[in-house]
Design an enzyme around this catalytic site. Structure first.
Site, PDB file in Angstrom:
ATOM      1  N   ALA A  74      17.237  32.246  21.296  1.00 21.92           N
ATOM      2  CA  ALA A  74      16.661  31.571  22.261  1.00 21.92           C
ATOM      3  C   ALA A  74      15.266  31.456  21.854  1.00 21.92           C
ATOM      4  O   ALA A  74      14.931  32.153  20.746  1.00 21.92           O
ATOM      5  CB  ALA A  74      16.955  31.609  23.192  1.00 21.92           C
ATOM      6  N   HIS A  75      14.048  30.876  22.023  1.00 21.61           N
ATOM      7  CA  HIS A  75      13.141  31.013  21.672  1.00 21.61           C
ATOM      8  C   HIS A  75      11.793  32.139  21.709  1.00 21.61           C
ATOM      9  O   HIS A  75      12.460  33.131  22.766  1.00 21.61           O
ATOM     10  CB  HIS A  75      11.816  29.482  23.101  1.00 21.61           C
TER      11      HIS A  75
END
Lengths: 345, 345, 345
Positions: free
Chosen positions: C238-239
């Site tokens: 994920a980011h």
């Protein structure tokens, strides 16, 4: 929309019509929501009430349900199987015309049988073999030397690497990747040394592979998927896995390297199977379970823990870390209890 | 890089400037790492220390934080929401020009509104409808008869099957596959009979769908995603699932066939939801939990077991298989204890 | 098929030949199934029996195994590492010719070094930079301004968004998506407000990324993958996640936003790591475990529960919800037992 008479439906499903066999149906519907002109089915007697109030034109059902069916019946012993047969007559999926789209790219050394259909921007690499009736839809890639058996269908954006063999009538959905490198690395100092994955992938006949599923090529020998295996979306099958015929694998399951799964197994959703183990024929694994040892007896296995309300879950989940200690405490109490001459048990 | 004055930032966020509103910002930054010329925000007072040492040119913050802000403030009641609003002014994503790339392929029978943008090698099949402002980026495929509402954006390598309807302003990221066949098979002797999946997919307005996510078409009726639903990467949504408006689904979650999830639910990462069950509105499921029964009360639910050191985990995990037996042993001890006239409890 | 003499194999692996070093091998095989003309290896002495019956022409093995080897030996200290080295000589993967396929699309402002290879229908967007020896295979997309270091290889159907930086010699397999939007939304009334993801992705040197893996761009700062990291298929990162050098991540693992994983960690299959936590260097997480808190000590951690037969699982799993109560009951019994003057313990 195609349309069929009930007589035709009966013929196609090996059933008989109770009612006017000249009535026509042009679509499928569920018992609850079917409209006139639609064909429905009742597989599970539990839904008899829905049958009694259906507005369908006709219903595929068992002999003992005819009395409860307010509309025409197509009487069959296996309504679900009959529905599966007839469903394809009403399929809305496009049937690509045979022929090679002017924007497809086919290597000179690729061998294409008659009646193949290659979509726009599809790419067939050197030495690939496409047997009769193969369909490769738009933007899919077939790698060098790979072989697609008769009637294989690749939906758009499928990637087949080099050296992959796919049996007749197998279907692969969009986003699937067959034959990428297995996860093979040797430790090297602080890091890792990649091991070339020189094996391939062999997929049997009548296999169904879901969207986004990945099946890696073997490290040395092939990864093997048996005949009639059905695989749902986003399943990961690692290098050198062997899957037996007719096994079903539901969405998001993952099978680690060199695991062997038997025939007629059912692997439910999000199950994880560790590497280098054997699962015998006829094993069913329930959803989100972890298989970390071989299974030598057919049967149903599980380890998934169902949700509880958060407050309860928090209370109980910390206790799991104290479980072994609790067992010791209970053992001690049992000893005391005996010393006190308690005769119970 | 675009640049805005603090006056413009305040106007765009409905805030007011404390400090020199002619200062300019040209990028976003975190409180800790922002440089002069950058705009930051403080949503959670817990990070007040980072505010006090920030080098940003200006910070979006609540009124009670202004005193702690060494630089200019844009004062708003909801700094996080204000940051969301302003963030799009500094977005670095390409904005494709309207127009059809000469290398795109659009079927004669497709209907394209004005100002659509179709990228290179994108394919629009027969009868597809693209409303005003739709963006289909490179190598994406839109299947026959599918409809993309106003302002829908498909990133590259997205696959939309036939008969899919997508509401206005919905965004779909690369690798996503919408409308592949649901996993529908009837048992047939040793194997399986495929059931044609004749339903479609209906996706609402303002939906966000992550990279590699798959949403299958319905068996008979449609799979339905409500308005304002946000879906992360690698989520699997099976056939005939219904997701209520504004529900959020985090990465790697999987939802099995015909499950119904309510409105305003939050499904955390890698959650598994079994098929044919109902989850009511306002339910939150924590990470890696398994939902195997319907949930009829709003609230927070969990079953994920957090890690322990391996030695402890091994000791305790074997005990779980002896748990029911332990309960019997404790019951016996309680009985002895009572028989001995212990009056406790 | 390439062919090598044992002398050449020894030279390439830094070993010495025991036997006729003019013998030739043209393929790799496992000890059990190798045919004459094939090269095999024995890494784990446990498989000595397979060595004793092998039909390979030669085997990479340790000095102490030579006596048990019925065929020629290439004697090395680390047979597995030596096998990794030599495996690439027998790789069957295509080596694309340098050059730009006439059907590739390269933006005028893209900068291409010498000897890059761009496949059919590959798309290189404006301002992208491809260093020497980069290979972009068919149907892959490189977004605006992204940079591929020397020798980077993208297999077909890879999607690289804008603003992604990839270090030298990194390989990315089909279906992978690098730089899609992180899952960033602010609550807004009943629904959600999207936050533009203006960060990028920075991937180090010698990284291996599997098929269908997704690595999101950062919200403000970059998502970062260290040097020599190896990532299997269908991993979700994920980011703003940061992964340390040489960490290995197996298939289907998921790492939530802003988590930091150290160097030389091993994350097994289907592990879930929650967001905003730290895992120190040298941590190993076993398969299907959930990490919901930071880990500050190197070591092995687990929480996955292995399967049991369904009947047992059902009995025991319900007890987990009564566990805290059981602890109270045992405590009470212990108190009684003490009051009764039991002196045990």
């Amino acid at each position: 929309m195609k349309s069929m008479t009930l007589a035709q439906v009966a013929e196609c499903t090996g059933g008989r019509v109770e009612g006017d066999d000249s009535l026509e149906v042009s679509a499928l519907g569920t018992l609850q929501s079917a409209q006139p002109g639609q064909l429905s089915f009742l597989a599970n007697p539990r839904y008899r009430q829905s049958l009694e109030s259906t507005r369908a034109t006709a219903v595929l059902c068992r002999p003992d349900m005819v009395a409860h069916n307010p509309v025409a019946s197509i009487v069959v012993d296996d309504p679900y199987g009959a529905f599966a047969d007839i469903s394809h007559r009403f399929d809305t999926a496009p049937s690509p015309e045979p022929g090679i789209h002017p924007r497809a790219l086919v290597a000179d050394t690729a061998m294409l049988a008659d009646n193949v259909s290659i979509g726009a921007n599809a790419i067939i690499e050197a030495g690939a073999v496409l047997e009769d009736g193969v369909v490769v839809m738009a933007n899919s890639v077939v790698g060098a030397g790979s072989r697609l058996g008769q009637g294989v269908r690749l939906w758009p954006n499928v990637t087949i690497y080099h050296g992959v063999v796919i049996g007749p009538r197998t279907t692969i959905h969009s986003g699937a990747v067959i034959g990428a490198d297995g996860f093979g690395f040797a430790p090297a100092g602080a890091g890792w040394k990649k091991i070339a994955q020189v094996g391939g992938v062999r997929i049997g006949a009548d296999v169904d592979i879901g969207a986004g599923t990945t099946i890696d090529r073997g490290a040395i020998e092939d990864t093997v998927i048996g005949d009639g295996v059905i695989i749902d979306n986003q399943v990961q099958i690692a290098h050198n896995v062997v899957i037996g015929d007719h096994t079903a694998i539901a969405g998001k399951a993952g099978i680690a390297g060199s695991a062997r799964v038997g025939r007629n197994c059912v692997i439910a959703g999000a199950v994880g199977i560790a590497g280098h183990l054997d699962i015998c024929d006829g094993v069913q694994i329930m959803a989100m379970s972890l298989v970390s040892r071989s299974i030598n007896e057919p049967g149903v296995y599980a380890s998934g823990q169902p949700v509880d309300q958060h407050a309860n879950w928090r209370k109980n989940t910390v206790r799991i870390r104290q479980l072994d200690d609790l067992f010791r405490r209970v053992k001690r109490l049992e000893k005391c209890s005996q010393d006190n001459g308690d005769t119970e048990r």
